[in-house]
Design a protein around this motif. Structure first.
Motif, PDB file in Angstrom:
ATOM      1  N   MET A   1       0.837  -1.179   0.000  1.00 30.03           N
ATOM      2  CA  MET A   1       0.000   0.000   0.000  1.00 30.03           C
ATOM      3  C   MET A   1       0.885   1.247   0.000  1.00 30.03           C
ATOM      4  O   MET A   1       2.094   1.145  -0.040  1.00 30.03           O
ATOM      5  N   ALA A   2       0.270   2.451   0.101  1.00 25.79           N
ATOM      6  CA  ALA A   2       1.082   3.635  -0.128  1.00 25.79           C
ATOM      7  C   ALA A   2       0.549   4.861   0.583  1.00 25.79           C
ATOM      8  O   ALA A   2      -0.646   5.006   0.810  1.00 25.79           O
ATOM      9  N   GLN A   3       1.488   5.757   0.894  1.00 18.96           N
ATOM     10  CA  GLN A   3       1.141   7.074   1.407  1.00 18.96           C
ATOM     11  C   GLN A   3       0.986   8.026   0.228  1.00 18.96           C
ATOM     12  O   GLN A   3       1.704   7.935  -0.764  1.00 18.96           O
ATOM     13  N   VAL A   4       0.038   8.966   0.340  1.00 19.60           N
ATOM     14  CA  VAL A   4      -0.193   9.960  -0.711  1.00 19.60           C
ATOM     15  C   VAL A   4       0.023  11.346  -0.113  1.00 19.60           C
ATOM     16  O   VAL A   4      -0.564  11.673   0.931  1.00 19.60           O
ATOM     17  N   THR A   5       0.855  12.148  -0.763  1.00 17.05           N
ATOM     18  CA  THR A   5       1.145  13.491  -0.272  1.00 17.05           C
ATOM     19  C   THR A   5       0.929  14.516  -1.372  1.00 17.05           C
ATOM     20  O   THR A   5       1.522  14.424  -2.445  1.00 17.05           O
ATOM     21  N   LEU A   6       0.067  15.483  -1.100  1.00 16.39           N
ATOM     22  CA  LEU A   6      -0.124  16.620  -1.997  1.00 16.39           C
ATOM     23  C   LEU A   6       0.453  17.843  -1.296  1.00 16.39           C
ATOM     24  O   LEU A   6       0.127  18.117  -0.138  1.00 16.39           O
ATOM     25  N   THR A   7       1.317  18.582  -1.999  1.00 13.42           N
ATOM     26  CA  THR A   7       2.002  19.720  -1.403  1.00 13.42           C
ATOM     27  C   THR A   7       1.796  20.973  -2.225  1.00 13.42           C
ATOM     28  O   THR A   7       2.192  21.034  -3.397  1.00 13.42           O
ATOM     29  N   ASP A   8       1.128  21.966  -1.617  1.00 13.28           N
ATOM     30  CA  ASP A   8       0.925  23.289  -2.211  1.00 13.28           C
ATOM     31  C   ASP A   8       0.375  23.198  -3.644  1.00 13.28           C
ATOM     32  O   ASP A   8       0.846  23.874  -4.557  1.00 13.28           O
ATOM     33  N   VAL A   9      -0.618  22.354  -3.828  1.00 14.25           N
ATOM     34  CA  VAL A   9      -1.161  22.116  -5.167  1.00 14.25           C
ATOM     35  C   VAL A   9      -2.168  23.209  -5.543  1.00 14.25           C
ATOM     36  O   VAL A   9      -3.047  23.573  -4.750  1.00 14.25           O
ATOM     37  N   GLN A  10      -2.019  23.701  -6.757  1.00 13.20           N
ATOM     38  CA  GLN A  10      -2.957  24.677  -7.314  1.00 13.20           C
ATOM     39  C   GLN A  10      -3.484  24.153  -8.645  1.00 13.20           C
ATOM     40  O   GLN A  10      -2.737  23.624  -9.464  1.00 13.20           O
ATOM     41  N   LYS A  11      -4.803  24.299  -8.847  1.00 12.06           N
ATOM     42  CA  LYS A  11      -5.414  23.952 -10.126  1.00 12.06           C
ATOM     43  C   LYS A  11      -6.346  25.072 -10.541  1.00 12.06           C
ATOM     44  O   LYS A  11      -7.202  25.500  -9.766  1.00 12.06           O
ATOM     45  N   VAL A  12      -6.155  25.544 -11.780  1.00  8.81           N
ATOM     46  CA  VAL A  12      -6.940  26.665 -12.300  1.00  8.81           C
ATOM     47  C   VAL A  12      -7.634  26.251 -13.583  1.00  8.81           C
ATOM     48  O   VAL A  12      -7.028  25.624 -14.462  1.00  8.81           O
ATOM     49  N   TYR A  13      -8.918  26.601 -13.696  1.00 11.04           N
ATOM     50  CA  TYR A  13      -9.673  26.433 -14.934  1.00 11.04           C
ATOM     51  C   TYR A  13     -10.072  27.818 -15.431  1.00 11.04           C
ATOM     52  O   TYR A  13     -10.946  28.461 -14.846  1.00 11.04           O
ATOM     53  N   GLY A  14      -9.400  28.285 -16.452  1.00 11.27           N
ATOM     54  CA  GLY A  14      -9.709  29.617 -16.970  1.00 11.27           C
ATOM     55  C   GLY A  14      -9.440  30.680 -15.923  1.00 11.27           C
ATOM     56  O   GLY A  14      -8.306  30.847 -15.459  1.00 11.27           O
ATOM     57  N   HIS A  15     -10.485  31.400 -15.523  1.00 12.84           N
ATOM     58  CA  HIS A  15     -10.351  32.432 -14.493  1.00 12.84           C
ATOM     59  C   HIS A  15     -10.763  31.918 -13.113  1.00 12.84           C
ATOM     60  O   HIS A  15     -10.828  32.699 -12.160  1.00 12.84           O
ATOM     61  N   THR A  16     -11.037  30.610 -13.006  1.00 11.05           N
ATOM     62  CA  THR A  16     -11.500  30.038 -11.748  1.00 11.05           C
ATOM     63  C   THR A  16     -10.420  29.169 -11.118  1.00 11.05           C
ATOM     64  O   THR A  16      -9.883  28.260 -11.757  1.00 11.05           O
ATOM     65  N   THR A  17     -10.102  29.457  -9.868  1.00 14.76           N
ATOM     66  CA  THR A  17      -9.138  28.642  -9.120  1.00 14.76           C
ATOM     67  C   THR A  17      -9.897  27.535  -8.409  1.00 14.76           C
ATOM     68  O   THR A  17     -10.653  27.792  -7.470  1.00 14.76           O
ATOM     69  N   ALA A  18      -9.706  26.303  -8.862  1.00 18.70           N
ATOM     70  CA  ALA A  18     -10.417  25.162  -8.282  1.00 18.70           C
ATOM     71  C   ALA A  18      -9.754  24.667  -7.002  1.00 18.70           C
ATOM     72  O   ALA A  18     -10.430  24.190  -6.089  1.00 18.70           O
ATOM     73  N   LEU A  19      -8.432  24.764  -6.922  1.00 22.48           N
ATOM     74  CA  LEU A  19      -7.676  24.385  -5.726  1.00 22.48           C
ATOM     75  C   LEU A  19      -6.583  25.410  -5.501  1.00 22.48           C
ATOM     76  O   LEU A  19      -5.941  25.857  -6.456  1.00 22.48           O
ATOM     77  N   GLU A  20      -6.346  25.750  -4.241  1.00 20.57           N
ATOM     78  CA  GLU A  20      -5.305  26.721  -3.921  1.00 20.57           C
ATOM     79  C   GLU A  20      -4.565  26.293  -2.663  1.00 20.57           C
ATOM     80  O   GLU A  20      -5.169  26.091  -1.603  1.00 20.57           O
ATOM     81  N   GLY A  21      -3.241  26.100  -2.812  1.00 18.75           N
ATOM     82  CA  GLY A  21      -2.417  25.751  -1.658  1.00 18.75           C
ATOM     83  C   GLY A  21      -2.818  24.460  -0.988  1.00 18.75           C
ATOM     84  O   GLY A  21      -2.689  24.301   0.234  1.00 18.75           O
ATOM     85  N   PHE A  22      -3.277  23.494  -1.766  1.00 18.36           N
ATOM     86  CA  PHE A  22      -3.818  22.243  -1.227  1.00 18.36           C
ATOM     87  C   PHE A  22      -2.673  21.360  -0.746  1.00 18.36           C
ATOM     88  O   PHE A  22      -1.885  20.850  -1.538  1.00 18.36           O
ATOM     89  N   THR A  23      -2.601  21.183   0.568  1.00 14.08           N
ATOM     90  CA  THR A  23      -1.521  20.398   1.176  1.00 14.08           C
ATOM     91  C   THR A  23      -2.103  19.420   2.178  1.00 14.08           C
ATOM     92  O   THR A  23      -2.735  19.834   3.161  1.00 14.08           O
ATOM     93  N   VAL A  24      -1.910  18.140   1.935  1.00 15.79           N
ATOM     94  CA  VAL A  24      -2.408  17.115   2.853  1.00 15.79           C
ATOM     95  C   VAL A  24      -1.645  15.818   2.620  1.00 15.79           C
ATOM     96  O   VAL A  24      -1.197  15.549   1.498  1.00 15.79           O
TER      97      VAL A  24
END
Length: 348
Positions: A1-24
């Motif tokens: 099995m595995a650990q999953v790490t997201l660090t300071d993730v940002q996702k933008v669609y056009g002018h919309t920020t869907a994720l900002e600073g996503f860290t977990v």
């Protein structure tokens, strides 16, 4: 099995920020739920882990491998990430029987026939469907089709299982059954699971920890008990469970209700010595009703019988308050009663 790490993730669609600073970080073997209202970015975060989309910023690691790093231009395709995904729609092929549906990813990988049969049978055993191996989707219930989708994700023995609101198309009884089976499956396999839902009950029942999200930003990460009993802000308090917010004023003698008689409330004061007008969070089960005595006088405006409890909508000096009572004594609409409350969470 595995650990999953997201660090300071940002996702933008056009002018919309869907994720900002996503860290977990999701620990190896943990069941974590991304929870929030529609449009909060929870499915986007899942699709980023799966590799269906690329982030504008940040990195994602699965086990010891960096599968995405926007700064370094690293991007591992979905088929090489060792994840399995179950979608909101069952996505089973109507022209294929259960065996062929579950075996499809193995066929794409050109797994030998004998090995394919063994792994399909093993996956169907995990979801308690070995006897339905020859049936077609139109011969299956909604819950059985969802299990086929789950078996198809498990047949590749993924390190991480991603679930995107997989029970939303099921009726209430089936949802409850599938929750219990999913939790048992996770315990049996020890697989790391990231589950996405807007259903707070599912999150509370299934999760080791919950990531509460709003507008692409993490609001709180904690165990179900922590986020219910100790929400970090009013959004979390309001989204998780049912919460009343009584407007109160602080005074020299303690905290007082706003409006009507300024009745002292025997509740804990804010630990940070805040003063002035605040909101006191009171859960419905923290409200006690009595005909003869209590701190506050209230009028019952509505009531709803739920079988194991009754929900009362109260009016207290112009403020509405929900109370959940499991007492056999029943109060009537328009009746004036007395109320005791407890609560320790204050919001500005």
């Amino acid at each position: 099995m595995a650990q999953v790490t997201l660090t300071d993730v940002q996702k933008v669609y056009g002018h919309t920020t869907a994720l900002e600073g996503f860290t977990v970080t999701v620990i190896d073997g943990e069941f974590v739920t991304f929870l929030g209202p529609s449009g909060c970015g929870k499915t986007t975060s899942l699709r980023l882990v799966a590799g269906f989309i690329r982030p504008e910023r940040g990195s994602i690691r699965i086990a010891e491998q960096t599968v995405s790093d926007a700064g370094r231009g690293v991007f591992v395709p979905p088929e090489d990430r060792g994840v399995g995904m179950v979608f909101q729609s069952y996505a089973v092929w109507p022209h294929m029987n259960v065996f062929k549906n579950v075996a499809y990813p193995l066929k794409i990988k050109k797994v030998p026939r004998a090995e394919m049969v063994r792994r399909v049978e093993q996956a169907l055993e995990l979801v308690k469907m070995p006897e339905l191996i020859d049936r077609y989707p139109n011969q299956l219930s909604g819950g059985q089709q969802q299990r086929v989708a789950l078996a198809r994700a498990l047949v590749m023995t993924p390190q991480v299982l991603l679930l995107d609101e997989p029970f939303s198309n099921l009726d209430a009884k089936l949802r409850e059954e599938m929750r219990l089976e999913l939790k048992a499956l996770q315990k049996q396999t020890g697989i790391t699971i990231i589950f996405v839902t807007h259903d707070q009950l599912e999150a509370m029942v299934l999760s080791d920890r919950v990531v509460v999200m709003e507008a692409g930003v993490i609001q709180q990460v904690g165990t179900p008990r922590e986020i219910y009993q100790q929400p970090t802000n009013q959004f979390v308090a309001d989204f998780i469970g049912t919460a009343n917010f009584l407007e109160v004023d602080s005074g020299e003698e303690g905290t007082f209700l706003v409006g009507g008689p300024r009745t002292p409330l025997p509740v804990a004061t804010p630990g940070d010595n805040r003063r002035g007008r605040m909101k006191l969070m009171v859960r419905p089960e923290q409200v006690q009703l009595n005909r003869s005595r209590g701190i506050l006088e209230a009028t019952i405006e509505q009531k709803m019988f739920l079988g194991d409890a009754t929900i009362y909508l109260l009016n207290i000096h112009g403020q509405n308050l929900k109370a959940k009572s499991q007492e056999r004594e029943e109060f009537g609409i328009d009746e004036t009663i007395y109320v005791d409350i407890s609560g320790e969470q204050f919001f500005s």
